[in-house]
Design a protein around this motif. Sequence first.
Motif, PDB file in Angstrom:
ATOM      1  N   VAL A  23       0.844  -1.207   0.000  1.00  0.00           N
ATOM      2  CA  VAL A  23       0.000   0.000   0.000  1.00  0.00           C
ATOM      3  C   VAL A  23       0.875   1.252   0.000  1.00  0.00           C
ATOM      4  CG1 VAL A  23      -1.664   1.308   1.380  1.00  0.00           C
ATOM      5  CG2 VAL A  23      -1.984  -1.139   1.037  1.00  0.00           C
ATOM      6  N   ILE A  24       1.935   1.243   0.784  1.00  0.00           N
ATOM      7  CA  ILE A  24       2.854   2.387   0.818  1.00  0.00           C
ATOM      8  C   ILE A  24       3.494   2.595  -0.551  1.00  0.00           C
ATOM      9  CG2 ILE A  24       5.032   3.233   1.805  1.00  0.00           C
ATOM     10  CD1 ILE A  24       2.624   3.497   3.663  1.00  0.00           C
ATOM     11  N   LYS A  25       3.904   1.514  -1.200  1.00  0.00           N
ATOM     12  CA  LYS A  25       4.523   1.627  -2.527  1.00  0.00           C
ATOM     13  C   LYS A  25       3.541   2.137  -3.567  1.00  0.00           C
ATOM     14  CE  LYS A  25       8.214  -1.711  -1.925  1.00  0.00           C
ATOM     15  NZ  LYS A  25       8.777  -3.009  -2.325  1.00  0.00           N
ATOM     16  N   ILE A  26       2.284   1.735  -3.468  1.00  0.00           N
ATOM     17  CA  ILE A  26       1.278   2.234  -4.414  1.00  0.00           C
ATOM     18  C   ILE A  26       1.074   3.729  -4.210  1.00  0.00           C
ATOM     19  CG2 ILE A  26      -1.190   2.227  -4.915  1.00  0.00           C
ATOM     20  CD1 ILE A  26      -1.156  -0.774  -4.671  1.00  0.00           C
ATOM     21  N   ASN A  27       0.986   4.173  -2.962  1.00  0.00           N
ATOM     22  CA  ASN A  27       0.759   5.584  -2.674  1.00  0.00           C
ATOM     23  C   ASN A  27       1.937   6.456  -3.097  1.00  0.00           C
ATOM     24  OD1 ASN A  27      -1.790   5.170  -1.657  1.00  0.00           O
ATOM     25  ND2 ASN A  27      -1.080   4.978   0.452  1.00  0.00           N
ATOM     26  N   GLU A  28       3.141   5.913  -3.009  1.00  0.00           N
ATOM     27  CA  GLU A  28       4.318   6.671  -3.419  1.00  0.00           C
ATOM     28  C   GLU A  28       4.570   6.589  -4.911  1.00  0.00           C
ATOM     29  OE1 GLU A  28       7.527   5.179  -1.106  1.00  0.00           O
ATOM     30  OE2 GLU A  28       6.915   6.242   0.714  1.00  0.00           O
ATOM     31  N   GLY A  29       3.935   5.651  -5.583  1.00  0.00           N
ATOM     32  CA  GLY A  29       4.122   5.507  -7.016  1.00  0.00           C
ATOM     33  C   GLY A  29       5.342   4.681  -7.386  1.00  0.00           C
ATOM     34  N   ASN A  30       5.903   3.965  -6.422  1.00  0.00           N
ATOM     35  CA  ASN A  30       7.073   3.130  -6.694  1.00  0.00           C
ATOM     36  C   ASN A  30       6.661   1.821  -7.346  1.00  0.00           C
ATOM     37  OD1 ASN A  30       8.665   5.041  -5.473  1.00  0.00           O
ATOM     38  ND2 ASN A  30       8.798   3.950  -3.533  1.00  0.00           N
ATOM     39  N   ASP A  31       7.606   1.230  -8.066  1.00  0.00           N
ATOM     40  CA  ASP A  31       7.382  -0.099  -8.630  1.00  0.00           C
ATOM     41  C   ASP A  31       7.591  -1.138  -7.538  1.00  0.00           C
ATOM     42  OD1 ASP A  31       6.943   0.967 -11.120  1.00  0.00           O
ATOM     43  OD2 ASP A  31       9.038   0.765 -11.745  1.00  0.00           O
ATOM     44  N   GLY A  32       7.096  -2.319  -7.755  1.00  0.00           N
ATOM     45  CA  GLY A  32       7.297  -3.396  -6.811  1.00  0.00           C
ATOM     46  C   GLY A  32       6.133  -3.632  -5.878  1.00  0.00           C
ATOM     47  N   ALA A  33       5.044  -2.915  -6.051  1.00  0.00           N
ATOM     48  CA  ALA A  33       3.891  -3.121  -5.182  1.00  0.00           C
ATOM     49  C   ALA A  33       3.271  -4.485  -5.441  1.00  0.00           C
ATOM     50  CB  ALA A  33       2.855  -2.021  -5.383  1.00  0.00           C
ATOM     51  N   THR A  34       3.263  -4.904  -6.696  1.00  0.00           N
ATOM     52  CA  THR A  34       2.680  -6.210  -6.999  1.00  0.00           C
ATOM     53  C   THR A  34       3.485  -7.336  -6.359  1.00  0.00           C
ATOM     54  OG1 THR A  34       3.877  -6.264  -9.101  1.00  0.00           O
ATOM     55  CG2 THR A  34       1.620  -5.472  -9.151  1.00  0.00           C
ATOM     56  N   LEU A  35       4.794  -7.184  -6.321  1.00  0.00           N
ATOM     57  CA  LEU A  35       5.626  -8.196  -5.679  1.00  0.00           C
ATOM     58  C   LEU A  35       5.312  -8.290  -4.186  1.00  0.00           C
ATOM     59  CD1 LEU A  35       7.893 -10.258  -5.955  1.00  0.00           C
ATOM     60  CD2 LEU A  35       9.507  -8.397  -5.512  1.00  0.00           C
ATOM     61  N   SER A  36       5.092  -7.161  -3.549  1.00  0.00           N
ATOM     62  CA  SER A  36       4.733  -7.172  -2.121  1.00  0.00           C
ATOM     63  C   SER A  36       3.407  -7.882  -1.894  1.00  0.00           C
ATOM     64  CB  SER A  36       4.658  -5.747  -1.579  1.00  0.00           C
ATOM     65  OG  SER A  36       5.918  -5.154  -1.572  1.00  0.00           O
ATOM     66  N   PHE A  37       2.438  -7.652  -2.782  1.00  0.00           N
ATOM     67  CA  PHE A  37       1.146  -8.316  -2.639  1.00  0.00           C
ATOM     68  C   PHE A  37       1.239  -9.812  -2.930  1.00  0.00           C
ATOM     69  CE2 PHE A  37      -0.630  -3.953  -3.478  1.00  0.00           C
ATOM     70  CZ  PHE A  37      -1.062  -3.765  -2.172  1.00  0.00           C
ATOM     71  N   ILE A  38       2.098 -10.203  -3.857  1.00  0.00           N
ATOM     72  CA  ILE A  38       2.296 -11.626  -4.141  1.00  0.00           C
ATOM     73  C   ILE A  38       2.916 -12.320  -2.935  1.00  0.00           C
ATOM     74  CG2 ILE A  38       3.650 -13.242  -5.533  1.00  0.00           C
ATOM     75  CD1 ILE A  38       3.160 -11.348  -7.913  1.00  0.00           C
ATOM     76  N   ILE A  39       3.913 -11.688  -2.335  1.00  0.00           N
ATOM     77  CA  ILE A  39       4.550 -12.269  -1.148  1.00  0.00           C
ATOM     78  C   ILE A  39       3.546 -12.348  -0.002  1.00  0.00           C
ATOM     79  CG2 ILE A  39       6.336 -11.923   0.596  1.00  0.00           C
ATOM     80  CD1 ILE A  39       8.074 -10.742  -1.643  1.00  0.00           C
ATOM     81  N   ALA A  40       2.696 -11.337   0.141  1.00  0.00           N
ATOM     82  CA  ALA A  40       1.664 -11.365   1.183  1.00  0.00           C
ATOM     83  C   ALA A  40       0.685 -12.506   0.940  1.00  0.00           C
ATOM     84  CB  ALA A  40       0.933 -10.036   1.229  1.00  0.00           C
ATOM     85  N   GLY A  41       0.307 -12.726  -0.309  1.00  0.00           N
ATOM     86  CA  GLY A  41      -0.587 -13.837  -0.636  1.00  0.00           C
ATOM     87  C   GLY A  41       0.044 -15.184  -0.333  1.00  0.00           C
ATOM     88  N   MET A  42       1.324 -15.300  -0.633  1.00  0.00           N
ATOM     89  CA  MET A  42       2.029 -16.545  -0.325  1.00  0.00           C
ATOM     90  C   MET A  42       2.120 -16.766   1.184  1.00  0.00           C
ATOM     91  SD  MET A  42       5.015 -16.549  -3.210  1.00  0.00           S
ATOM     92  CE  MET A  42       5.850 -17.932  -2.491  1.00  0.00           C
ATOM     93  N   ALA A  43       2.304 -15.693   1.936  1.00  0.00           N
ATOM     94  CA  ALA A  43       2.378 -15.809   3.391  1.00  0.00           C
ATOM     95  C   ALA A  43       1.041 -16.260   3.968  1.00  0.00           C
ATOM     96  CB  ALA A  43       2.813 -14.490   4.006  1.00  0.00           C
ATOM     97  N   VAL A  44      -0.055 -15.752   3.426  1.00  0.00           N
ATOM     98  CA  VAL A  44      -1.379 -16.182   3.889  1.00  0.00           C
ATOM     99  C   VAL A  44      -1.594 -17.658   3.549  1.00  0.00           C
ATOM    100  CG1 VAL A  44      -3.860 -15.879   3.537  1.00  0.00           C
ATOM    101  CG2 VAL A  44      -2.391 -13.882   3.826  1.00  0.00           C
ATOM    102  N   PHE A  45      -1.188 -18.055   2.338  1.00  0.00           N
ATOM    103  CA  PHE A  45      -1.282 -19.454   1.953  1.00  0.00           C
ATOM    104  C   PHE A  45      -0.466 -20.334   2.901  1.00  0.00           C
ATOM    105  CE2 PHE A  45       0.837 -22.965  -0.262  1.00  0.00           C
ATOM    106  CZ  PHE A  45      -0.266 -23.762  -0.534  1.00  0.00           C
ATOM    107  N   MET A  46       0.739 -19.907   3.234  1.00  0.00           N
ATOM    108  CA  MET A  46       1.589 -20.680   4.128  1.00  0.00           C
ATOM    109  C   MET A  46       0.992 -20.771   5.533  1.00  0.00           C
ATOM    110  SD  MET A  46       4.075 -22.153   2.690  1.00  0.00           S
ATOM    111  CE  MET A  46       4.995 -22.619   4.134  1.00  0.00           C
ATOM    112  N   PHE A  47       0.303 -19.723   5.976  1.00  0.00           N
ATOM    113  CA  PHE A  47      -0.362 -19.770   7.275  1.00  0.00           C
ATOM    114  C   PHE A  47      -1.368 -20.914   7.318  1.00  0.00           C
ATOM    115  CE2 PHE A  47      -4.278 -18.625   9.537  1.00  0.00           C
ATOM    116  CZ  PHE A  47      -3.815 -18.711  10.837  1.00  0.00           C
TER     117      PHE A  47
END
Length: 64
Positions: A23-47
């Motif tokens: 969310v911070i990366k999206i608000n700042e306009g930086n690249d890599g926000a999708t990678l953060s969301f993918i890692i978050a999805g994988m973490a939820v799956f691992m939980f």
Amino acid sequence: MNYLKYTQYVYLAFAVYFIYDGVIKINEGNDGATLSFIIAGMAVFMFFFRRKFARKFDDRNKKQ
């Protein structure tokens, strides 16, 4: 192996952190926000995977 019951919650902490980071990366306009969301999805799956594994492990110990 009592620690397996608690280590699964580390994945939720990682998911919350990476969602926040995305969310911070999206608000700042930086690249890599999708990678953060993918890692978050994988973490939820691992939980959920680790929780299922811990339950299976406990059931196996109770039967013995």
